[in-house]
Structure formats: C-alpha cells, structure tokens
Design a protein around this motif. Structure first.
Motif, PDB file in Angstrom:
ATOM      1  N   SER A 163     -10.538  -5.236  10.802  1.00 24.78           N
ATOM      2  CA  SER A 163     -10.027  -3.894  10.556  1.00 24.78           C
ATOM      3  C   SER A 163     -10.563  -2.961  11.623  1.00 24.78           C
ATOM      4  O   SER A 163     -11.689  -3.126  12.107  1.00 24.78           O
ATOM      5  CB  SER A 163     -10.472  -3.403   9.182  1.00 24.78           C
ATOM      6  N   TYR A 223       0.833  -1.204   0.000  1.00 19.09           N
ATOM      7  CA  TYR A 223       0.000   0.000   0.000  1.00 19.09           C
ATOM      8  C   TYR A 223       0.870   1.256   0.000  1.00 19.09           C
ATOM      9  O   TYR A 223       0.610   2.205  -0.760  1.00 19.09           O
ATOM     10  CB  TYR A 223      -0.925   0.004   1.212  1.00 19.09           C
ATOM     11  N   ILE A 281      -7.483  -1.022   8.132  1.00 24.22           N
ATOM     12  CA  ILE A 281      -6.638  -0.383   9.129  1.00 24.22           C
ATOM     13  C   ILE A 281      -6.338  -1.449  10.178  1.00 24.22           C
ATOM     14  O   ILE A 281      -7.243  -1.932  10.863  1.00 24.22           O
ATOM     15  CB  ILE A 281      -7.321   0.842   9.766  1.00 24.22           C
ATOM     16  N   VAL A 307      -8.871  -1.423   1.664  1.00 18.22           N
ATOM     17  CA  VAL A 307      -7.756  -1.056   2.531  1.00 18.22           C
ATOM     18  C   VAL A 307      -8.211  -1.197   3.981  1.00 18.22           C
ATOM     19  O   VAL A 307      -9.139  -0.505   4.414  1.00 18.22           O
ATOM     20  CB  VAL A 307      -7.275   0.381   2.267  1.00 18.22           C
ATOM     21  N   ARG A 330      -2.121   0.829   7.266  1.00 21.15           N
ATOM     22  CA  ARG A 330      -3.087   0.624   6.195  1.00 21.15           C
ATOM     23  C   ARG A 330      -2.603  -0.556   5.344  1.00 21.15           C
ATOM     24  O   ARG A 330      -1.446  -0.585   4.926  1.00 21.15           O
ATOM     25  CB  ARG A 330      -3.249   1.892   5.359  1.00 21.15           C
TER      26      ARG A 330
END
Length: 295
Positions: free
Chosen positions: A290, A138, A194, A192, A201
């Motif tokens: 996430s 990323y 977290i 994406v 990310r």
C-alpha cells in the motif's frame, strides 16, 4: 499482440497473438498496465511448459515458491499445482484448493502483487473463478461504513483453511495448530489500502483469512463491523449472486493474470469431480503493498 475488451465481461481484457518468447519490452509494459488498471488479463492460446510459465511470471515481478512444498510442481518449486488428476507416478499438487474468498498470501509478511493462473486440464462445465473488485466494493460502501473503517487495521491468518499435510497424519491436532501459528503467524494490514500504482482505495479483507478488526491504536472493534463489511462486499453470499461478484470462466489455452492487491477470488469447483488441474505462479513487484505505510 492484440488487446481487446471482452464483450459481456465486467472486468479485464483479452490478449490475442501473444508469445512470451518473442514479446517486446513494450508488449510487457502494456500487459503490466492492464493488470493494474483493468485487474484481469487473459492471454489466449498459450502453450507453455512449467519453465516457460515461471519465466513469464518473472516478467511481472519476482516469483515466490509457496511455503508448503506439497503444492509444488515436480519440475519447479515456483509452480503451485491444484490437481485431482491421478497419475501412475503419483499425485502432484493438492486437490480442490481455494474454494473460499481470499487474496493470495494475505496471511504472510509480504503478500503477492500479481497472480498468474494457467489451467492445464478443465472439466466440461463449472470451470472458472469468482472475483470481487475490492476497490469497487469500497466505493459502494455507505458513507457510514467508510467512516467506520477509517484508520482501522485487520488481522489475517491461514489457520481456518490450512490443509493437513501427509506428514501430519497421526499427529495430535494441538501440535498441528501450533505449527500453523509458528510458521504463519497472524499479520496486521490496513483495512483500506491505497493502491501504489492506481491510487485507488481498496478494501483489504477476506472471509477466509481476516478474523479481527481494530483501531489503529490497537483497540478491538466489534466483530459485527467486520461481518457487516464482508456482507456488504459480497463475500458472505453463499450463492455468489451478489452484484459485486463476477465469474471468470476458462477455455483451453487461457492464461490469466490478475491484480492480487485489488481482487479477492474464490475457486469454482466442478461438483462431478472431473479431472482438473491448474498451475499458478505468484510474484512480488517493486511496490509496497500500500502507498499508505502501516503503523
């Protein structure tokens, strides 16, 4: 227990003098920290039976049996077996699994957090697993691509790589496909993540399981965007020479733990078809997939 950075390796740590039967709570907390922050932990010189292996996995989360019983070890449903070894008592597990880029259980409602991988029989050469750190991937995307995938979601399915079960022989292919869709319906996750522990990310997509990308509103996005991201992170490189790809090799007695949220992996199979067997335990931890809640 001695933790050392591995010379010449791009990721992870090696752990020497670790014994699961006598490990302290501090030892286990240290291993958990290294799994999430260093991504790969290699425990050296391990000698565990299937019950010991499952018990070790339970120190890092809740072990979950693979949904298809044909992969199970005869002594434990929690041990997934990849094996081409022929025994007089019959085959156990399934041969040549995982030769494609994926995260374990990415196509299920609750993907795994940590994978424990324990080779039992190794070929003389070409023994290992390819990895890509998708947090690094990323960070290496162009600003334009990072912007393009902001607030997007991907769809994931096992449909392309489900192995035919012995009970599927002579069944119409349409029935088998319908079973796949019923048992493992497609899942939608943020493109994406977290990471709930590190805050990184992480690109959450794979060549094997990800088949579509869309805006948060559900509006489909071009398939070319998904292909471009997969190519940029290295998953379309047939020669596994992309800068993002690294190889974790194995020695007898190695037991490898990795962060299944952050790493995609692909098995390296021996072309000579030497006898090979590995065990795997996969666990859920106490954190969401996430820190960013899906919509």
């Amino acid at each position: 227990m001695k933790v050392v950075t591995r010379p010449g390796q791009r990721r992870g740590v090696e752990v020497h003098e670790f014994a699961s039967a006598t490990a302290s709570s501090d030892d286990l907390a240290t291993l958990r920290r290294h799994i999430y922050h260093d991504k790969i932990v290699v425990l050296k010189s391990q000698t565990l039976d299937s019950a010991d292996f499952v018990a070790l996995g339970a120190e890092f989360g809740t072990p979950v049996p693979y949904y298809e019983p044909m992969y199970h070890h005869p002594d434990s449903e929690f041990v997934f077996v990849s094996s081409n070894v022929h025994r007089e008592t019959g085959r156990i597990g399934v041969p040549k699994t995982g030769a494609f880029w994926h995260c374990d259980y990415q196509f299920m409602p609750t993907p795994f957090a940590v994978t424990l991988f324990y080779p039992q029989q190794l070929p003389t050469a070409s023994r290992g697993t390819y990895f890509i750190d998708m947090a690094d991937a990323y960070r290496r995307l162009t600003p334009q691509l990072r912007e393009a995938i902001t607030d997007t979601f991907c769809w994931h399915s096992a449909r392309r790589y489900v192995k035919i079960r012995p009970t599927d022989v002579f069944r119409p292919l349409a029935e088998v496909i319908a079973d796949v869709e019923r048992i493992t319906p497609a899942q939608r996750w943020p493109s994406v993540l977290i990471h709930p522990i590190t805050g990184e990310r992480v690109l959450y997509l794979s060549e094997a399981f990800t088949y579509a990308i869309e805006h948060a509103s559900g509006q489909p996005l071009p398939e070319s965007l998904l292909s471009q991201i997969l190519a940029e992170c290295g998953q379309l490189d047939e020669h596994c020479a992309h800068d993002n790809i690294f190889l974790q090799s194995y020695e007898p007695g190695d037991l490898v733990l990795w962060d299944n949220r952050t790493l995609v992996h692909r098995a390296l199979h021996n072309p000579g078809n030497e006898a090979t067997e590995s065990w795997r335990v996969t666990v859920l931890d106490d954190h969401p997939l996430s820190a960013q809640e899906p919509t």
